[in-house]
Design a protein around this motif. Structure first.
Motif, short mmCIF file in Angstrom:
data_model
loop_
_atom_site.label_atom_id
_atom_site.label_comp_id
_atom_site.label_asym_id
_atom_site.label_seq_id
_atom_site.Cartn_x
_atom_site.Cartn_y
_atom_site.Cartn_z
N GLN A 1 -51.93 -31.26 40.45
CA GLN A 1 -51.01 -30.94 41.54
C GLN A 1 -49.97 -29.92 41.08
O GLN A 1 -49.63 -29.85 39.90
CB GLN A 1 -50.28 -32.21 42.02
CG GLN A 1 -51.21 -33.22 42.68
CD GLN A 1 -50.46 -34.48 43.11
OE1 GLN A 1 -49.33 -34.71 42.71
NE2 GLN A 1 -51.12 -35.30 43.92
N THR A 2 -49.49 -29.11 42.04
CA THR A 2 -48.46 -28.12 41.73
C THR A 2 -47.30 -28.27 42.70
O THR A 2 -47.45 -28.79 43.81
CB THR A 2 -49.01 -26.69 41.84
OG1 THR A 2 -49.45 -26.45 43.18
CG2 THR A 2 -50.16 -26.45 40.87
N SER A 3 -46.15 -27.79 42.28
CA SER A 3 -44.97 -27.77 43.13
C SER A 3 -44.09 -26.61 42.69
O SER A 3 -44.10 -26.23 41.51
CB SER A 3 -44.19 -29.10 43.02
OG SER A 3 -43.11 -29.12 43.94
N ALA A 4 -43.36 -26.01 43.61
CA ALA A 4 -42.59 -24.81 43.28
C ALA A 4 -41.23 -24.83 43.98
O ALA A 4 -41.05 -25.45 45.03
CB ALA A 4 -43.36 -23.55 43.66
N ARG A 5 -40.29 -24.15 43.37
CA ARG A 5 -38.97 -23.90 43.95
C ARG A 5 -38.59 -22.46 43.62
O ARG A 5 -39.17 -21.84 42.71
CB ARG A 5 -37.91 -24.83 43.35
CG ARG A 5 -38.04 -26.27 43.76
CD ARG A 5 -37.50 -26.49 45.15
NE ARG A 5 -37.47 -27.90 45.51
CZ ARG A 5 -36.97 -28.37 46.63
NH1 ARG A 5 -36.44 -27.53 47.50
NH2 ARG A 5 -36.98 -29.65 46.89
N GLN A 6 -37.61 -21.92 44.34
CA GLN A 6 -37.16 -20.57 44.03
C GLN A 6 -35.68 -20.43 44.33
O GLN A 6 -35.10 -21.20 45.08
CB GLN A 6 -37.95 -19.52 44.79
CG GLN A 6 -37.84 -19.60 46.30
CD GLN A 6 -38.58 -18.46 46.97
OE1 GLN A 6 -38.17 -17.30 46.86
NE2 GLN A 6 -39.69 -18.78 47.65
N ALA A 7 -35.09 -19.44 43.67
CA ALA A 7 -33.68 -19.11 43.89
C ALA A 7 -33.55 -17.60 43.95
O ALA A 7 -34.30 -16.86 43.28
CB ALA A 7 -32.82 -19.67 42.76
N LEU A 8 -32.62 -17.12 44.76
CA LEU A 8 -32.39 -15.69 44.92
C LEU A 8 -31.20 -15.30 44.06
O LEU A 8 -30.09 -15.82 44.23
CB LEU A 8 -32.11 -15.38 46.40
CG LEU A 8 -32.30 -13.92 46.85
CD1 LEU A 8 -33.74 -13.48 46.66
CD2 LEU A 8 -31.87 -13.77 48.31
N ILE A 9 -31.41 -14.39 43.11
CA ILE A 9 -30.34 -13.97 42.21
C ILE A 9 -30.18 -12.45 42.28
O ILE A 9 -31.10 -11.74 42.70
CB ILE A 9 -30.59 -14.42 40.76
CG1 ILE A 9 -31.84 -13.72 40.21
CG2 ILE A 9 -30.72 -15.93 40.66
CD1 ILE A 9 -32.06 -13.98 38.73
N THR A 10 -29.02 -12.00 41.87
CA THR A 10 -28.73 -10.57 41.85
C THR A 10 -28.37 -10.15 40.43
O THR A 10 -27.55 -10.80 39.77
CB THR A 10 -27.56 -10.23 42.79
OG1 THR A 10 -27.92 -10.62 44.12
CG2 THR A 10 -27.27 -8.73 42.78
N LEU A 11 -29.01 -9.08 39.94
CA LEU A 11 -28.68 -8.51 38.64
C LEU A 11 -27.83 -7.26 38.87
O LEU A 11 -28.18 -6.39 39.67
CB LEU A 11 -29.96 -8.15 37.87
CG LEU A 11 -30.88 -9.32 37.50
CD1 LEU A 11 -32.10 -8.82 36.73
CD2 LEU A 11 -30.14 -10.37 36.68
N LEU A 12 -26.71 -7.21 38.19
CA LEU A 12 -25.77 -6.11 38.36
C LEU A 12 -25.95 -5.07 37.28
O LEU A 12 -26.37 -5.37 36.16
CB LEU A 12 -24.32 -6.65 38.34
CG LEU A 12 -24.03 -7.76 39.35
CD1 LEU A 12 -22.62 -8.28 39.15
CD2 LEU A 12 -24.22 -7.24 40.77
#
Length: 778
Positions: free
Chosen positions: A767-778
């Motif tokens: 089984q697989t599971s995923a999450r994500q986050a939105l980040i900004t590189l300056l």
């Protein structure tokens, strides 16, 4: 002498015999008479006609038999001439026979376009037989059908005073007086009714409501105050609702809401339930209509509490500001934008309906949609009555309040066409509604394409082309037809939005401010553990003269039924050794933690800056997962600054200290700390778990991640500066639940916005599971 006596005896015997025979004849006629009415009641109309015919043949002066004969003929052939002759025979023999006039009036209603004759007969019926309830009812309703508004109200007023025990006249008097705005007639009738009624409390409440409806809330309040001081019993639910409406009209919102909730708590029958429904049907959504229709009477108060809680623009205040706003809109709509409650039934309204949409020669005639026909195509709310007494413009006003802008044509058409524009705002989408006024009784109706586009070029220059085409005959040019279809599509979208949403004009008195916040949900022992993080920063929150931050926090969570799950407030006062300039670039993170069972929730979070008089409000829906199901799952991801176990931070989880990063913006040489938890890993027979973790840094412009690469490939791609890189590694554990933390760094990535995608694969179960986050590189 004996001969004379004998003669007298014979005369007496003859008279006695004649009297006996006459009595027997009368009894036979009486029996036939009653038999005829029994046959009528049983529905044997042919036999009844034969029976009554026998009676009138024997006794032509029997008016009751003539009426019965006419009734039988009327059932066999509605509006028939034979029935008319029978009723006229009864009238000719008794000019004051109110029943005969009633049946003649009913007969004329069964003939096409003969309502005038019917009204004349019914007026005679109630004049000679004022206790004939059916005649009063038919007379009042017939006046309504013919748009005789004032006579209809007067009829029900007179009927009530003649028959004070019949509630139907009381109800119809109030209904028509309010619908047609003849409150003065109702006020006069109710004052007279008070002299004979055995329910003066109810009548005084309605007298107060009549004055309020007329626009005299002050007088209404005086009547109600006198009633409260008296010992006269009055209906609790209806009385408190009327008092609430009076208070809202007077601007006494807190008092009004208290009475409103007293009225809600007292709902105990179908009449009180309907009174609330009639007020709220204009804004009720389809799912709410279904819930209301299915609710038992004892659960209706709970339904209305949830109904209003879901619309409360500021849960922090005890007052629900949306309630008085709705009732003031409703009151204004009832006064300004009424329409006949009988809809499009009678001939006058049918004519008004036929001219809707513009001239028959208009090239838009076949493209336009008007009124309920248009609403049907868009979305006709289940709760919105088709026989409503408020026209389409009033319905839009009740839902969305006054428009941002109104555009009308010049000169003669100004009173017959208007366009309402609602500009896009934070709490509502942009919408455009076109209306046409098509008669005194129908009023303003929605239309898909404005039948007069004059001045609408201010809205869109293409409307000028449509206006020119109004004067064309024949078929539309393809280009112009396309413009008309575009205008219709815009109207349709606005109507779909308008009939499924509503808008409050309530504004928070404080200035708005921006406070970043996030919810993070983890698995708990008995329920989910929800952690709310928010940032108090100098860019939003002000310091007082003593360098102190003074803020108030408010958090309220409701489930999908709008039952309150949790409510929390906190006052934060913290003195900082920072100048205003230093504080401007600083801030500190706060956390609230609370348990939450799996499910979907409505969340409202507020932060009030008492120094700068500013307020941040966040309203959102939160889905709390069920982490207990037998499937691989990941918690939410905490994105933080560098995680260092040797340092002390304000927050920690499983012994791992961290400081959440609220803006998710990092310099390229910063370490990005991440923390998340893994649930329901499958253990082998030795109790060991094995799983693979992959991290993908994907430029926000890309839709799909590339296939995972090796660690060597990850490092290589960092230096090659591609827009997506992925790495993966395997890990082992000894429990079905585990947690992961690590620091990531992307010194060679280009500046921009990226998705950090975390995927876990259970090597035991696949089984697989995923999450994500939105980040900004300056």
């Amino acid at each position: 002498m004996d001969q004379i006596l004998l003669t007298r005896i014979w005369i007496l015997l003859f008279v006695a015999s004649a009297v006996a025979l006459f009595g027997q004849a009368n009894q036979a006629i009486s029996d036939l008479y009653h038999e005829g009415y029994e046959q009528l009641a049983a529905g044997n109309y042919t036999k009844a006609a034969q029976t009554f015919q026998e009676v009138v043949d024997e006794d032509p002066k029997n008016t009751g038999a003539w009426v019965g004969l006419g009734r039988a003929f009327l059932q066999l052939e509605p509006g028939s001439a034979k029935a008319e002759r029978a009723f006229n025979a009864a009238v000719n023999r008794d000019r004051k026979n109110g029943e005969a006039y009633y049946w003649l009036g009913l007969l004329w209603t069964q003939r096409q376009n003969r309502h005038k004759e019917a009204l004349e007969q019914l007026k005679l019926a109630v004049h000679f037989s004022p206790r004939l309830v059916d005649a009063w009812e038919l007379l009042g309703f017939l006046h309504e059908q013919n748009a005789n508004e004032k006579p209809a109200v007067l009829t029900f007023a007179d009927a009530l005073l003649a028959n004070p025990e019949h509630a139907i006249f009381y109800e119809n008097l109030l209904r028509t007086a309010y619908a047609y705005q003849y409150e003065n007639i109702a006020i006069k009738a109710l004052n007279n009714y008070l002299k004979v009624t055995d329910t003066p409390g109810r009548t005084r409440v309605d007298l107060a409501e009549a004055h309020r409806h007329k626009g005299d809330a002050k007088k209404a309040n005086e009547i109600y105050t006198e009633l409260e001081k008296s010992t006269v019993p009055w209906p609790v639910c209806h009385g408190h609702l009327v008092k609430a409406r009076i208070s809202f009209d007077l601007g006494e919102d807190e008092t009004g809401c208290k009475d409103y909730w007293r009225a809600v708590a007292a709902i105990n029958d179908s009449a009180s339930r309907k009174e609330f429904y009639d007020d709220l049907c204009f804004i009720m959504q389809d799912h709410e209509y279904d819930l209301h229709a299915a609710a038992r009477i004892d659960s209706v108060p709970t339904f209305y509490r949830r109904f209003w809680r879901s619309r409360d623009p500021n849960l922090k205040t005890e007052l629900n500001e949306r309630i008085p706003e709705h009732y003031r809109r409703l009151n204004e709509a009832e006064k300004k934008w009424r329409r006949s409650p009988v809809g499009y039934e009678h001939s006058i309204l049918i004519h008004e309906r036929s001219v809707a949409g513009g001239d028959e020669k208009s090239p838009f005639r076949n493209l336009n949609l008007v009124g309920d026909e248009f609403i049907d195509v868009a979305h006709f709310p289940k709760a919105l009555p088709r026989d409503r007494t408020i026209n389409d413009l009033g319905v839009v006003y009740i839902r969305h309040g006054p428009p941002s802008e109104e555009i009308r044509p010049n000169f003669s058409s100004a009173g017959y066409n208007t366009t309402w524009i609602y500009k896009k705002e934070k709490n509502r989408p942009g919408m455009i509604f076109h209306f046409q006024r098509i008669g005194e009784h129908t009023g303003w109706v929605l239309e898909a394409i404005p039948s007069n586009t004059e001045n609408l070029e201010r809205l869109d220059s293409r409307y000028a082309d449509l206006q020119d085409s109004l004067y064309m005959n024949g078929r539309l040019a393809p280009a112009v037809r396309g413009l008309a279809e575009q205008a219709r599509a815009i109207s349709l979208l606005s109507l779909q939005t308008g009939m499924t949403t509503e808008t409050t004009n309530y504004h928070i008195p404080e200035r708005p401010m921006d406070i970043p916040f996030q919810y993070v949900i983890f698995k708990g022992e008995t329920a989910n553990e929800v952690e709310l993080y928010y940032l108090i920063h100098g860019g939003a929150v002000d310091l007082d003269e003593t360098q102190k931050v003074d803020v108030e926090e408010f958090l309220c969570i409701h489930n999908q039924k709008w039952d309150e799950v949790t409510r929390h407030t906190r006052h934060i006062e913290q003195r900082l050794n920072l100048s205003p300039e230093q504080w401007g670039g600083s801030g500190f993170v706060m956390r609230e933690a609370f348990p939450l069972p799996p499910g979907d929730y409505f969340v409202e979070f507020q932060l009030l800056d008492n120094v700068g008089i500013k307020r941040a409000i966040h309203k959102d829906t939160v889905a709390a997962p069920n982490y207990e199901i037998n499937r691989l799952m990941l918690s939410d991801v905490i994105v933080a600054g560098e995680i260092d176990e040797s340092r002390t931070y304000a927050f920690e989880r499983n012994g791992i200290p961290f400081s959440p990063h609220m803006f998710y913006a990092f310099r390229r040489d910063d370490f990005i700390g991440i923390y998340f938890e893994i649930y329901n890993l499958q253990q082998d027979i030795a109790g060991k778990t094995q799983y693979e973790i992959s991290f993908t840094l994907q430029h926000a412009e890309l839709d799909e991640p590339e296939r995972p690469r090796s660690v060597l490939g990850f490092v290589k791609n960092l230096f090659m500066d591609k827009r997506q890189v992925t790495t993966k590694f395997e890990n082992e554990g000894r429990t079905s639940d585990d947690y992961i933390y690590m620091n990531l760094q992307f010194p060679d990535r280009r500046s921009g916005q990226y998705r950090l995608i975390i995927q876990v694969k259970d090597l035991q179960s696949g089984q697989t599971s995923a999450r994500q986050a939105l980040i900004t590189l300056l």
